[in-house]
Design an enzyme around this catalytic site. Structure first.
Site, short mmCIF file in Angstrom:
data_model
loop_
_atom_site.label_atom_id
_atom_site.label_comp_id
_atom_site.label_asym_id
_atom_site.label_seq_id
_atom_site.Cartn_x
_atom_site.Cartn_y
_atom_site.Cartn_z
CD GLU A 106 -2.95 0.81 2.42
OE1 GLU A 106 -3.34 1.82 3.05
OE2 GLU A 106 -3.29 -0.36 2.70
CG ASP A 108 -1.71 4.49 2.85
OD1 ASP A 108 -2.19 3.89 1.89
OD2 ASP A 108 -1.69 4.03 4.00
CD GLU A 110 -4.94 7.58 5.85
OE1 GLU A 110 -6.08 7.09 6.00
OE2 GLU A 110 -4.02 7.42 6.67
#
Length: 287
Positions: A106, A108, A110
């Site tokens: 993953e 990311d 955010e």
């Protein structure tokens, strides 16, 4: 947080290059109908303007999200996003790539909302073989709610580069030589969601979502994804059709920009958190 330096002294040629690159990206976006599925949130997720614009909304009943139709294995991914304006405390706009399963990989972005007037926190993380805990956090040097800004990932065999408006903010290097798995074998989809996380997102959960300000909305445009197989490259736009991302690392100029961001806007780095890692930082931090 005020920066101690600026770009006022940049060579004109470099400034022009960035302007041209930005205009190309703005002129040649993908089509959200072709590239994405709205996955949850009912009417709160919308594709508009013939597929050129997508919005996610959050209210007290639900958030919303979407994911890419395709999976990607290495490439360059670009998305322009305008984040929730005003008092966005408690909200999280997540934009990331992920594979599936207990040993998933993953990458990311955010965006943690905040009280009106306070800066957003950009939270980044990298998971390899199901293991994350590699957080770095930043303030942005602009208001991400006033205009669209481009958030990019360059993902190749050498490194993962996180970029904001083509400025590198983080590099995760391939550290397989010292035993750290690197995400290069699992294809990932692109996901994004807008949801309520007021138990942790803003000041550790001390500031809660103000539902009188709902609905909260984030807007997306000008998606571009480039991947290559052998000598053949595919792209949802013509902006990056030469496959340059395959060997892209940071040159001296980009390294200076990276250091500028990390010196002035980084607010958390797991590699320097000795309370969290009393035996020493994880091995990839040595690179």
């Amino acid at each position: 947080m005020a920066a101690s330096s600026s770009y006022s002294g940049l060579p004109m040629l470099l400034l022009l290059t960035l302007v041209v690159l930005s205009s190309l990206m703005a002129a040649h976006g993908g089509n959200f109908y072709q590239d994405f599925d709205l996955t949850w949130g009912d009417h709160r997720a919308k594709i508009m303007n013939g597929g050129q614009l997508l919005s996610l909304s959050l209210d007290r009943a639900s958030g919303s999200g979407f994911r890419s139709k395709r999976e990607y294995l290495l490439g360059r991914i670009d998305m322009q996003i305008k984040l929730v304006a005003g008092n966005s405390a408690g909200t999280v706009t997540a934009y990331y790539l992920s594979s599936q399963g207990p040993t998933h990989d993953e990458i990311d972005f955010e965006f943690l909302g905040n009280l009106s007037g306070d800066p957003y926190v950009l939270h980044t993380n990298v998971f390899t073989q199901g293991k994350g805990n590699r957080e770095q956090q930043f303030y942005l040097w602009f208001d991400p709610t006033k205009n669209f800004h481009t958030y990019s990932v360059v993902w190749n065999q050498l490194n993962i580069i996180f970029l904001v408006d083509n400025t590198p903010i983080r590099v995760f290097k391939n550290a397989e030589s010292i035993g750290v798995p690197f995400p290069k074998n699992q294809a990932m989809r692109i996901y994004s969601s807008l949801w309520n996380a007021d138990d942790w997102a803003t000041q550790g959960g001390r500031v809660k979502t103000d539902w009188t300000k709902a609905p909260f909305t984030a807007t997306y445009k000008n998606f571009n994804a480039q991947t290559c197989s052998g000598t053949s490259c595919t792209s949802s736009s013509s902006s990056f059709s030469d496959g340059a991302w395959k060997s892209q690392q940071l040159d001296a100029y980009s390294l200076r920009r990276l250091r500028w961001v990390q010196k002035n806007y980084m607010i958390y780095n797991y590699c320097t958190d000795l309370k969290r890692f009393p035996q020493g930082p994880p091995p990839e931090c040595r690179l």
